[in-house]
Design a protein around this motif. Structure first.
Motif, short mmCIF file in Angstrom:
data_model
loop_
_atom_site.label_atom_id
_atom_site.label_comp_id
_atom_site.label_asym_id
_atom_site.label_seq_id
_atom_site.Cartn_x
_atom_site.Cartn_y
_atom_site.Cartn_z
N TYR A 174 -20.10 -16.35 6.63
CA TYR A 174 -19.59 -15.33 6.67
C TYR A 174 -18.65 -14.72 6.47
O TYR A 174 -18.28 -13.57 5.73
N GLU A 175 -16.91 -15.35 7.20
CA GLU A 175 -15.97 -14.90 7.08
C GLU A 175 -15.79 -14.92 5.72
O GLU A 175 -14.70 -14.55 4.81
N ALA A 176 -15.96 -15.82 4.51
CA ALA A 176 -15.30 -16.67 3.45
C ALA A 176 -15.77 -15.76 2.93
O ALA A 176 -14.87 -15.22 1.52
N ALA A 177 -17.47 -15.59 2.95
CA ALA A 177 -17.65 -14.31 1.30
C ALA A 177 -17.06 -13.21 1.64
O ALA A 177 -16.18 -12.37 0.73
N GLY B 37 -13.80 -22.48 3.89
CA GLY B 37 -12.76 -21.76 3.57
C GLY B 37 -12.19 -22.10 2.80
O GLY B 37 -11.40 -22.47 1.80
N ILE B 38 -12.98 -23.68 2.21
CA ILE B 38 -11.85 -24.64 1.06
C ILE B 38 -12.65 -23.88 -0.29
O ILE B 38 -11.86 -23.53 -1.07
N GLY B 39 -13.80 -23.48 -0.16
CA GLY B 39 -14.74 -22.25 -1.84
C GLY B 39 -13.24 -21.69 -2.11
O GLY B 39 -13.03 -20.86 -2.51
N VAL B 40 -13.20 -20.76 -1.01
CA VAL B 40 -11.89 -19.28 -1.36
C VAL B 40 -11.11 -19.94 -1.65
O VAL B 40 -10.30 -19.45 -2.34
N ARG C 191 -9.50 -18.37 -5.27
CA ARG C 191 -8.43 -17.75 -4.90
C ARG C 191 -7.56 -18.75 -6.45
O ARG C 191 -6.83 -18.16 -7.99
N TYR C 192 -7.64 -19.64 -6.28
CA TYR C 192 -7.01 -20.78 -7.50
C TYR C 192 -7.15 -20.37 -8.96
O TYR C 192 -6.48 -20.16 -9.82
N ARG C 193 -8.48 -20.37 -8.59
CA ARG C 193 -8.77 -20.28 -9.96
C ARG C 193 -8.42 -19.22 -10.64
O ARG C 193 -8.76 -19.33 -11.72
N LYS C 194 -8.94 -17.57 -9.75
CA LYS C 194 -8.54 -16.73 -10.15
C LYS C 194 -6.63 -16.57 -10.53
O LYS C 194 -6.62 -16.12 -11.76
#
Length: 102
Positions: A23-26, A58-61, A65-68
């Motif tokens: 939830y927080e990650a989204a 959290g890893i996905g977050v 952002r790294y990819r962006k």
């Protein structure tokens, strides 16, 4: 959650919550992308000072952002990581993409 985001020069500073789950990650991803699209920030700093628990969301977050920012030469930094967060970061192999500053 808007108070947990700030633009300082060309950095988007993100104060991570106590727990980072699905939830927080989204919410973090959505808000961070809004700030990145509407500012001149090209680097992202994730501040884990208050974070005690982070799952794969959290890893996905972080990777998202790294990819962006990588597209336009930006970098991602992690600060104030405790032992648990460091272990998750190392196990996920994120240090190939981000810099941990402590």
């Amino acid at each position: 959650m808007a108070q947990d985001f700030a633009i300082i020069e060309n950095y988007l500073m993100i104060k991570m919550p106590e727990e980072v789950g699905h939830y927080e990650a989204a919410d973090i991803s959505r808000t961070a992308d809004h700030f990145l699209m509407n500012s001149k920030a090209k680097n992202v700093v994730f501040d884990f000072e208050d974070t005690v628990l982070m799952d794969s969301s959290g890893i996905g977050v972080i990777i998202g952002r790294y990819r962006k920012v990588d597209c336009f030469g930006g970098k991602v930094f992690l600060i104030h990581c405790n032992k648990q967060i460091k272990r998750v970061i190392h196990m996920a192999g994120l240090l190939r993409y981000v810099e941990m500053m402590n």
